[in-house]
Write a protein that holds these residues in place. Structure first.
Motif, PDB file in Angstrom:
ATOM      1  N   THR A   7       0.866  -1.173   0.000  1.00  0.00           N
ATOM      2  CA  THR A   7       0.000   0.000   0.000  1.00  0.00           C
ATOM      3  C   THR A   7       0.908   1.229   0.000  1.00  0.00           C
ATOM      4  N   LYS A   8       0.354   2.365  -0.307  1.00  0.00           N
ATOM      5  CA  LYS A   8       1.159   3.590  -0.299  1.00  0.00           C
ATOM      6  C   LYS A   8       1.764   3.866   1.081  1.00  0.00           C
ATOM      7  N   PRO A   9       0.990   3.709   2.175  1.00  0.00           N
ATOM      8  CA  PRO A   9       1.607   3.924   3.491  1.00  0.00           C
ATOM      9  C   PRO A   9       2.733   2.918   3.800  1.00  0.00           C
ATOM     10  N   GLN A  10       2.578   1.667   3.395  1.00  0.00           N
ATOM     11  CA  GLN A  10       3.625   0.675   3.618  1.00  0.00           C
ATOM     12  C   GLN A  10       4.908   1.056   2.889  1.00  0.00           C
ATOM     13  N   ALA A  11       4.768   1.647   1.716  1.00  0.00           N
ATOM     14  CA  ALA A  11       5.923   2.038   0.907  1.00  0.00           C
ATOM     15  C   ALA A  11       6.444   3.418   1.270  1.00  0.00           C
ATOM     16  N   ALA A  12       5.769   4.103   2.199  1.00  0.00           N
ATOM     17  CA  ALA A  12       6.114   5.480   2.558  1.00  0.00           C
ATOM     18  C   ALA A  12       6.083   6.366   1.312  1.00  0.00           C
ATOM     19  N   TYR A  13       5.082   6.120   0.453  1.00  0.00           N
ATOM     20  CA  TYR A  13       4.949   6.866  -0.803  1.00  0.00           C
ATOM     21  C   TYR A  13       4.607   8.321  -0.526  1.00  0.00           C
ATOM     22  N   GLN A  14       5.215   9.208  -1.309  1.00  0.00           N
ATOM     23  CA  GLN A  14       4.884  10.632  -1.274  1.00  0.00           C
ATOM     24  C   GLN A  14       4.749  11.123  -2.709  1.00  0.00           C
ATOM     25  N   ASP A  15       3.899  12.115  -2.915  1.00  0.00           N
ATOM     26  CA  ASP A  15       3.644  12.642  -4.262  1.00  0.00           C
ATOM     27  C   ASP A  15       4.753  13.561  -4.768  1.00  0.00           C
ATOM     28  N   ASN A  66       1.229   5.889 -15.078  1.00  0.00           N
ATOM     29  CA  ASN A  66       1.019   6.239 -13.667  1.00  0.00           C
ATOM     30  C   ASN A  66       0.863   5.025 -12.738  1.00  0.00           C
ATOM     31  N   ALA A  67       1.731   4.033 -12.887  1.00  0.00           N
ATOM     32  CA  ALA A  67       1.636   2.833 -12.053  1.00  0.00           C
ATOM     33  C   ALA A  67       3.016   2.415 -11.566  1.00  0.00           C
ATOM     34  N   CYS A  68       3.016   1.438 -10.681  1.00  0.00           N
ATOM     35  CA  CYS A  68       4.260   0.916 -10.121  1.00  0.00           C
ATOM     36  C   CYS A  68       4.148  -0.593 -10.007  1.00  0.00           C
ATOM     37  N   LYS A  69       5.261  -1.274 -10.148  1.00  0.00           N
ATOM     38  CA  LYS A  69       5.280  -2.730 -10.043  1.00  0.00           C
ATOM     39  C   LYS A  69       5.107  -3.212  -8.608  1.00  0.00           C
ATOM     40  N   VAL A  70       5.397  -2.376  -7.614  1.00  0.00           N
ATOM     41  CA  VAL A  70       5.350  -2.829  -6.227  1.00  0.00           C
ATOM     42  C   VAL A  70       4.437  -2.023  -5.302  1.00  0.00           C
ATOM     43  N   VAL A  71       3.885  -0.911  -5.776  1.00  0.00           N
ATOM     44  CA  VAL A  71       2.998  -0.086  -4.951  1.00  0.00           C
ATOM     45  C   VAL A  71       1.620  -0.025  -5.610  1.00  0.00           C
ATOM     46  N   GLU A  72       0.583  -0.234  -4.813  1.00  0.00           N
ATOM     47  CA  GLU A  72      -0.793  -0.210  -5.316  1.00  0.00           C
ATOM     48  C   GLU A  72      -1.227   1.206  -5.694  1.00  0.00           C
ATOM     49  N   GLU A  75      -2.629   4.556  -8.162  1.00  0.00           N
ATOM     50  CA  GLU A  75      -2.058   5.483  -9.129  1.00  0.00           C
ATOM     51  C   GLU A  75      -0.833   6.162  -8.528  1.00  0.00           C
ATOM     52  N   ILE A  76       0.233   6.205  -9.312  1.00  0.00           N
ATOM     53  CA  ILE A  76       1.514   6.744  -8.866  1.00  0.00           C
ATOM     54  C   ILE A  76       1.908   7.913  -9.754  1.00  0.00           C
ATOM     55  N   SER A  77       2.393   8.975  -9.146  1.00  0.00           N
ATOM     56  CA  SER A  77       2.875  10.124  -9.904  1.00  0.00           C
ATOM     57  C   SER A  77       4.325   9.886 -10.320  1.00  0.00           C
ATOM     58  N   LYS A  78       4.666  10.272 -11.550  1.00  0.00           N
ATOM     59  CA  LYS A  78       6.066  10.137 -11.981  1.00  0.00           C
ATOM     60  C   LYS A  78       6.972  11.051 -11.170  1.00  0.00           C
ATOM     61  N   ASP A  79       6.382  12.040 -10.503  1.00  0.00           N
ATOM     62  CA  ASP A  79       7.143  12.960  -9.654  1.00  0.00           C
ATOM     63  C   ASP A  79       7.157  12.517  -8.194  1.00  0.00           C
ATOM     64  N   GLY A  80       6.546  11.367  -7.881  1.00  0.00           N
ATOM     65  CA  GLY A  80       6.505  10.862  -6.510  1.00  0.00           C
ATOM     66  C   GLY A  80       7.782  10.127  -6.154  1.00  0.00           C
ATOM     67  N   TRP A  81       7.781   9.521  -4.953  1.00  0.00           N
ATOM     68  CA  TRP A  81       8.926   8.761  -4.475  1.00  0.00           C
ATOM     69  C   TRP A  81       8.458   7.843  -3.354  1.00  0.00           C
ATOM     70  N   CYS A  82       9.123   6.683  -3.188  1.00  0.00           N
ATOM     71  CA  CYS A  82       8.851   5.800  -2.052  1.00  0.00           C
ATOM     72  C   CYS A  82      10.125   5.064  -1.670  1.00  0.00           C
TER      73      CYS A  82
END
Length: 84
Positions: A36-44, A62-68, A70-77
């Motif tokens: 999940t985004k919280p598990q990955a410490a995802y930020q936009d 707008n996707a990731c192989k390991v994070v559920e 929609e993912i921003s290309k400008d994000g990070w985890c």
């Protein structure tokens, strides 16, 4: 002949023992393999110069192989893996 209640045959017990792990495997396969985004410490926002757009796990647009989700290309985890 009188039937004894509460007694099970060896075949019934063996079938139950096999069925329990099979059910657990089925449930595990049904669950998402992604964090999940919280598990990955995802930020936009990027982490300095590092962003999802520069990660080997990013799947355009707008996707990731390991994070559920929609993912921003400008994000990070924390799963960030730089492209060589």
């Amino acid at each position: 002949m009188i039937e004894q209640q509460g007694r099970h045959s060896r075949r019934e017990i063996a079938a139950a023992i096999v069925a329990i792990p099979a059910t657990m495997l089925w449930r595990a396969a049904a669950a998402s393999d992604k964090m999940t985004k919280p598990q990955a410490a995802y930020q936009d926002t990027p982490n300095g110069i590092y962003s999802c757009g520069l990660c080997t796990l990013f799947v355009a647009p707008n996707a990731c192989k390991v994070v559920e989700g929609e993912i921003s290309k400008d994000g990070w985890c924390k799963a960030f893996a730089a492209v060589d």
